[in-house]
Design an enzyme around this catalytic site. Sequence first.
Site, PDB file in Angstrom:
ATOM      1  N   GLU A 290     -25.497  22.636 -19.162  1.00 38.41           N
ATOM      2  CA  GLU A 290     -24.114  22.965 -18.757  1.00 38.41           C
ATOM      3  C   GLU A 290     -23.532  21.829 -17.911  1.00 38.41           C
ATOM      4  OE1 GLU A 290     -22.305  25.397 -20.060  1.00 38.41           O
ATOM      5  OE2 GLU A 290     -24.148  25.702 -21.188  1.00 38.41           O
ATOM      6  N   TRP A 293     -22.222  19.522 -20.229  1.00 41.75           N
ATOM      7  CA  TRP A 293     -20.866  19.798 -20.735  1.00 41.75           C
ATOM      8  C   TRP A 293     -19.822  19.208 -19.786  1.00 41.75           C
ATOM      9  CZ3 TRP A 293     -18.869  21.281 -25.270  1.00 41.75           C
ATOM     10  CH2 TRP A 293     -19.743  21.843 -26.202  1.00 41.75           C
ATOM     11  N   TRP A 321       3.442  27.311 -32.209  1.00 43.03           N
ATOM     12  CA  TRP A 321       3.165  28.178 -31.050  1.00 43.03           C
ATOM     13  C   TRP A 321       4.352  29.095 -30.779  1.00 43.03           C
ATOM     14  CZ3 TRP A 321      -1.725  28.031 -30.167  1.00 43.03           C
ATOM     15  CH2 TRP A 321      -2.446  26.846 -30.240  1.00 43.03           C
ATOM     16  N   ASN A 356     -17.363  32.145 -16.988  1.00 38.96           N
ATOM     17  CA  ASN A 356     -17.131  31.331 -18.184  1.00 38.96           C
ATOM     18  C   ASN A 356     -16.907  32.176 -19.436  1.00 38.96           C
ATOM     19  OD1 ASN A 356     -17.122  28.757 -19.687  1.00 38.96           O
ATOM     20  ND2 ASN A 356     -18.988  29.601 -20.592  1.00 38.96           N
ATOM     21  N   TRP A 374      -2.220  26.406 -25.848  1.00 39.74           N
ATOM     22  CA  TRP A 374      -3.318  26.250 -24.894  1.00 39.74           C
ATOM     23  C   TRP A 374      -2.822  25.552 -23.626  1.00 39.74           C
ATOM     24  CZ3 TRP A 374      -4.441  21.176 -23.661  1.00 39.74           C
ATOM     25  CH2 TRP A 374      -3.935  20.201 -24.537  1.00 39.74           C
ATOM     26  N   TRP A 397      -9.922  24.507 -22.689  1.00 40.06           N
ATOM     27  CA  TRP A 397      -8.762  25.015 -23.437  1.00 40.06           C
ATOM     28  C   TRP A 397      -8.701  24.457 -24.846  1.00 40.06           C
ATOM     29  CZ3 TRP A 397      -5.989  29.195 -22.868  1.00 40.06           C
ATOM     30  CH2 TRP A 397      -6.063  29.843 -21.633  1.00 40.06           C
TER      31      TRP A 397
END
Length: 494
Positions: A290, A293, A321, A356, A374, A397
């Site tokens: 993680e 990430w 959108w 998360n 987003w 996002w």
Amino acid sequence: MKTTLVWFRQDLRLKDNPALSVAVRSADAVVPVYVWDQKREGRWPLGSASKWWLHHSLVRLAESLRRRGSRLVVAAGDSTDTLIRLARATRATSIYWNRRYEPSVVSSDRDTEAALAANGIAVRTFGASLLFEPEDVRNKSGGPFQVFTPFWRHCLSLRVAVPERLPSGPFAAPKRWPGSVGIKGLSLLPAVDWANGFDPVWNPGEKGAARALRRFLADGIDSYATDRDRLDRADRLNRDRPCHGGTSALSPHLHFGEIGPRQIWAAVKALSRDSGVFPSGRGAQVFLKELGWREFAYHLLWHFPRTPTEPLRERFAAFPWQRDIAARRAWQRGRTGYPIVDAGMRQLWAAGWMHNRARMIVASFLVKHLRHSWREGAAWFWETLVDADLANNTLGWQWSAGCGADAAPYFRIFNPVRQGRKFDPGGTYVRRWVPELARLPAEYIHEPWSAPKESLAEAGVALGSDYPLPMVDHAASRQAALAAFKSTVRSRPG
Ligand code: FAD
């Protein structure tokens, strides 16, 4: 006499802080400085929740410096002008700082370096907030990685530097300290009482970070691989018990640099019975991944600096959108009628943080069920998260919207009811954050509209007034999202 300014930014700690340690070792006087300069952040000035954190973090940093016989000089205004002014006032001949990687900060830093050099002030910069410099990580053809697994495999073949040691004893002080506007002078705390809910939850500062890590290593890391997705384990964040069973809650500490990833890496490695480079325990491996990430997020931000506002996959620029202020507000306030989505959004508002798994669920709901951009979601998170971080937020996002690197495919649309049942099986998380549903039996907690009238009456829930009916139908909005996606794919190849 050599005087060095140490410019603190997102490295609000004494330990493993190379700019500070090198200054303390090499200068006759060290002047720690913090400059409040929101222009430098470009389109991303600090959100309100982050300002709350920053205030407390600066207070703690100033206390730690005082214990070392030093001070934190606080200023507001253009960083370059301020640094030149402070250098003149203290007769400093050098300025040290730890690097940041946000596009607007990177280009401003370049200008600052040039201006300082022109004024005869030497600059040294250091890497402190990442395990690997984004510039140094390249794929076989010399380009940036866009898929996490090969990125991380490559990173694991590199050496992680050991944390920087800080000399003991007091720091050498200048003969005369320059004036400081003080931390209160920055007016970072919100004028309304909105952040009252943060206090019982968080313990900003280097000590709070070290404590959160200790707790997590003592009772969270072993079960991390299985519990990290369980929303019901994360029902109560508490400053006295920052590791709440599932994840480390280190993200705001990491964002503000109250702890560095190298310190975490070294602490996890020290736990390992294995003497190899990578710890053997499954929880430890997944946890360090993680952190990987986070590295990947910075790697992408560095190599694709346009991504905080533009999709990495260009064809998504044409995505149709929707814009609907009422729908956006319902999402922001946790009144969508989907309990797991509403629980996440209310946790965000109350605690300045969200688990998360909940972030993934609420993000998917906004971009797929409501088909809102987003960017709207990223902006709301930016304002309300204490851990708002340009790299991680952009990655999160764009991943959720399907338009980023290694992203969830657009056609994979989370079903909020199934997600709730899987990751909050007894409804603990929903009961905590959506108290009007607290008395509903577990079988209906994730879809109260399907509960028989008697169960609703017994639980004291009047749907449509106490708690909203679902604002969209899952199956219908799923179809609409897929159709919009297909039209985008057709309209723009590649
Ligand atoms: P742990 O599970 O204990 O992980 C340890 C650390 O690893 C975290 O503190 C974080 O620094 C890093 N990390 C964990 N997961 C991720 C991830 N998916 N991506 C990048 N780094 C990760 N994280 C932020 O720090 N700031 C943000 O603004 C942010 N916005 C997000 C937006 C969305 C839509 C999504 C889906 C995720 C976002 N994340 C963000 C990533 C992640 O949700 C948080 O880092 C994590 O929930 C923090 O909790 P923790 O410290 O207990 O994590």
